[in-house]
Scaffold this motif. Structure first.
Motif, PDB file in Angstrom:
ATOM      1  N   GLY A 201      22.276 -13.117 -27.153  1.00 33.53           N
ATOM      2  CA  GLY A 201      21.235 -14.136 -27.140  1.00 33.53           C
ATOM      3  C   GLY A 201      20.263 -13.927 -28.283  1.00 33.53           C
ATOM      4  O   GLY A 201      20.016 -12.783 -28.706  1.00 33.53           O
ATOM      5  N   VAL A 202      19.749 -15.027 -28.803  1.00 36.49           N
ATOM      6  CA  VAL A 202      18.720 -15.011 -29.839  1.00 36.49           C
ATOM      7  C   VAL A 202      17.600 -15.935 -29.373  1.00 36.49           C
ATOM      8  O   VAL A 202      17.867 -17.053 -28.919  1.00 36.49           O
ATOM      9  CB  VAL A 202      19.260 -15.510 -31.196  1.00 36.49           C
ATOM     10  CG1 VAL A 202      18.160 -15.479 -32.256  1.00 36.49           C
ATOM     11  CG2 VAL A 202      20.467 -14.702 -31.636  1.00 36.49           C
ATOM     12  N   VAL A 203      16.372 -15.479 -29.440  1.00 35.52           N
ATOM     13  CA  VAL A 203      15.221 -16.318 -29.097  1.00 35.52           C
ATOM     14  C   VAL A 203      14.350 -16.469 -30.333  1.00 35.52           C
ATOM     15  O   VAL A 203      13.870 -15.477 -30.900  1.00 35.52           O
ATOM     16  CB  VAL A 203      14.405 -15.723 -27.933  1.00 35.52           C
ATOM     17  CG1 VAL A 203      13.137 -16.540 -27.691  1.00 35.52           C
ATOM     18  CG2 VAL A 203      15.242 -15.693 -26.654  1.00 35.52           C
ATOM     19  N   ASP A 204      14.175 -17.708 -30.754  1.00 33.03           N
ATOM     20  CA  ASP A 204      13.336 -18.038 -31.907  1.00 33.03           C
ATOM     21  C   ASP A 204      11.879 -18.032 -31.455  1.00 33.03           C
ATOM     22  O   ASP A 204      11.392 -18.994 -30.867  1.00 33.03           O
ATOM     23  CB  ASP A 204      13.740 -19.421 -32.440  1.00 33.03           C
ATOM     24  CG  ASP A 204      12.909 -19.851 -33.631  1.00 33.03           C
ATOM     25  OD1 ASP A 204      11.997 -19.099 -34.042  1.00 33.03           O
ATOM     26  OD2 ASP A 204      13.162 -20.961 -34.159  1.00 33.03           O
ATOM     27  N   GLY A 205      11.205 -16.917 -31.729  1.00 34.85           N
ATOM     28  CA  GLY A 205       9.803 -16.790 -31.365  1.00 34.85           C
ATOM     29  C   GLY A 205       8.871 -16.880 -32.559  1.00 34.85           C
ATOM     30  O   GLY A 205       7.749 -16.374 -32.505  1.00 34.85           O
ATOM     31  N   ASN A 206       9.325 -17.526 -33.612  1.00 36.37           N
ATOM     32  CA  ASN A 206       8.414 -17.705 -34.741  1.00 36.37           C
ATOM     33  C   ASN A 206       7.184 -18.488 -34.293  1.00 36.37           C
ATOM     34  O   ASN A 206       6.046 -18.131 -34.609  1.00 36.37           O
ATOM     35  CB  ASN A 206       9.128 -18.444 -35.876  1.00 36.37           C
ATOM     36  CG  ASN A 206       8.263 -18.544 -37.111  1.00 36.37           C
ATOM     37  OD1 ASN A 206       7.737 -17.546 -37.592  1.00 36.37           O
ATOM     38  ND2 ASN A 206       8.079 -19.758 -37.619  1.00 36.37           N
ATOM     39  N   LEU A 207       7.431 -19.549 -33.527  1.00 37.25           N
ATOM     40  CA  LEU A 207       6.368 -20.307 -32.885  1.00 37.25           C
ATOM     41  C   LEU A 207       6.701 -20.419 -31.405  1.00 37.25           C
ATOM     42  O   LEU A 207       7.819 -20.774 -31.048  1.00 37.25           O
ATOM     43  CB  LEU A 207       6.244 -21.716 -33.477  1.00 37.25           C
ATOM     44  CG  LEU A 207       5.874 -21.821 -34.954  1.00 37.25           C
ATOM     45  CD1 LEU A 207       5.977 -23.275 -35.411  1.00 37.25           C
ATOM     46  CD2 LEU A 207       4.459 -21.295 -35.191  1.00 37.25           C
ATOM     47  N   ILE A 233      21.556 -11.408 -22.628  1.00 37.12           N
ATOM     48  CA  ILE A 233      20.589 -12.509 -22.670  1.00 37.12           C
ATOM     49  C   ILE A 233      19.416 -12.276 -21.723  1.00 37.12           C
ATOM     50  O   ILE A 233      18.293 -12.729 -22.012  1.00 37.12           O
ATOM     51  CB  ILE A 233      21.260 -13.872 -22.395  1.00 37.12           C
ATOM     52  CG1 ILE A 233      21.899 -13.927 -21.011  1.00 37.12           C
ATOM     53  CG2 ILE A 233      22.279 -14.199 -23.475  1.00 37.12           C
ATOM     54  CD1 ILE A 233      22.464 -15.305 -20.655  1.00 37.12           C
ATOM     55  N   LEU A 234      19.619 -11.594 -20.622  1.00 42.04           N
ATOM     56  CA  LEU A 234      18.509 -11.309 -19.712  1.00 42.04           C
ATOM     57  C   LEU A 234      17.522 -10.339 -20.354  1.00 42.04           C
ATOM     58  O   LEU A 234      16.303 -10.525 -20.263  1.00 42.04           O
ATOM     59  CB  LEU A 234      19.031 -10.712 -18.396  1.00 42.04           C
ATOM     60  CG  LEU A 234      19.906 -11.615 -17.540  1.00 42.04           C
ATOM     61  CD1 LEU A 234      20.399 -10.859 -16.308  1.00 42.04           C
ATOM     62  CD2 LEU A 234      19.148 -12.881 -17.119  1.00 42.04           C
ATOM     63  N   ALA A 235      18.038  -9.314 -21.013  1.00 46.25           N
ATOM     64  CA  ALA A 235      17.167  -8.346 -21.688  1.00 46.25           C
ATOM     65  C   ALA A 235      16.413  -9.002 -22.833  1.00 46.25           C
ATOM     66  O   ALA A 235      15.223  -8.721 -23.056  1.00 46.25           O
ATOM     67  CB  ALA A 235      17.994  -7.166 -22.192  1.00 46.25           C
TER      68      ALA A 235
END
Length: 270
Positions: A201-207, A233-235
Motif C-alpha cells: 500500500g502507498v498513501v499519498d500524504g503530501n496533502l 496495507i493495515l500497517a
C-alpha cells in the motif's frame, strides 16, 4: 494471509519519494495498481500524479517487461477516461501500461475469510485480481465524517474495485450498500475478501484532505509533505494516521488483531 510480526512502513518526504516495491513485484508478468482516481478533482481529493508516477516508475524498474494495469472504479458521473484525461494520468503510462475501468471488468465472487463476517459472506470484485502477480493500492489520505470520522487511505481505497451495479443504493454513482451498517464495519469484510490479496500500500500524504461532512470531494487541504508505503496495507494506514495527526481507526486495530489471530491458528495447524 499471514503477515510478519514486525512490518516496516517507510515514511519519506514527498520530494524524496522513490518507490521501492515489494518483492512480489520483481520480474513478474502482471501487476495491478489501484489508485484513488474516483473524482474529477486533483489531489488531495485524488492521488497526486507525482506520487502515482513514482509508483509506476518503481514498478517498471522492478519488472521491465511486466504488463501494468491501472484499475479504478469511479464515484462520479464523469467517466474514468475523462477523469484520467483531466488529471494527467495518460502521460504517466508507458506502452506496457493500461487504464481499466473496474465497472467494466469480468467479476468473481470472493469468499470472506474472516472468522466472523460483518455483513457479506462473499463479495464481487474484478476477476483480474486473481490473474496478476502483484497488487498495489495507492490511496489519498482523507478524513470525512459519516456519522463518525472516517479515514480513507490504502484499505478504504479498495471500495472502487466493487461494481456499482451490484453495490449501489439510492445513488447510481456510488456504492451505498457498502455503507451499511457502517463503512468501518464493512471494511472488515473488504479486507478479508480482497484486501488481504494486496502486496503493498502507498498513501499519498503530501496533502491531507479534510471534509466537514461526508463529501469526499469537498473540503480543505492540510500540508503534511509525506508519503507512506509498505507491504502491509493495515500497517501503512496505521502509520499514516499516527504521523498525520489522526486517531488510528478502530477497524485497523480490529483487523490487525484478527489477522494476528488467524495467523496464529495457521501456524498452530502447521
Amino acid at each position: 494471509m499471514s503477515k510478519t510480526a514486525q512490518t516496516l512502513v517507510q515514511v519519506v518526504a514527498t520530494s524524496d519519494f522513490i518507490y521501492q516495491p515489494p518483492v512480489t513485484a520483481i520480474n513478474c508478468k502482471r501487476i495491478l495498481v489501484k489508485p484513488n482516481l474516483g473524482y474529477p478533482v486533483a489531489a488531495p481529493v485524488t492521488v497526486s500524479m507525482q506520487v502515482l508516477g513514482a509508483v509506476l516508475q518503481g514498478l517498471r524498474k522492478a519488472s521491465p517487461d511486466a504488463e501494468i494495469l491501472v484499475v479504478e472504479g469511479v464515484c462520479s458521473d464523469v467517466s474514468l477516461a475523462d477523469i484520467a484525461s483531466r488529471l494527467g494520468v495518460y502521460s504517466l503510462l508507458d506502452s506496457g501500461m493500461q487504464l481499466l475501468d473496474a465497472d467494466e471488468l469480468p467479476l468473481k465472487e470472493y469468499p470472506n475469510l474472516s472468522p466472523s463476517p460483518v455483513r457479506f459472506k462473499s463479495m464481487f470484485a474484478p476477476l483480474i485480481l486473481e490473474e496478476v502477480d502483484c497488487r498495489i493500492s495507492v490511496g489519498a489520505f482523507k478524513r470525512t465524517v459519516l456519522k463518525t470520522p472516517l479515514i480513507s487511505a490504502s484499505l478504504k481505497n479498495l471500495y472502487g474495485l466493487f461494481p456499482r451495479a451490484r453495490y449501489k443504493a439510492r445513488s447510481q454513482k456510488s456504492r451505498g450498500q457498502l455503507h451499511r451498517p457502517s463503512v468501518p464495519q464493512v471494511l472488515q469484510d473488504v479486507y478479508f475478501t480482497i484486501g488481504h490479496l494486496f502486496d503493498g500500500g502507498v498513501v499519498d500524504g503530501n496533502l491531507k484532505f479534510i471534509s466537514k461532512d461526508w463529501q469526499p470531494d469537498k473540503g480543505q487541504a492540510v500540508e503534511l509533505g509525506k508519503v507512506f508505503y509498505g507491504d502491509d496495507i493495515l500497517a501503512v494506514d496505521r502509520i499514516a494516521c499516527e504521523v498525520g495527526g489522526e486517531t488510528v481507526p478502530e477497524y485497523v486495530e480490529t483487523l490487525t488483531k484478527m489477522v494476528q489471530f488467524t495467523t496464529a491458528l495457521q501456524l498452530g495447524d502447521g
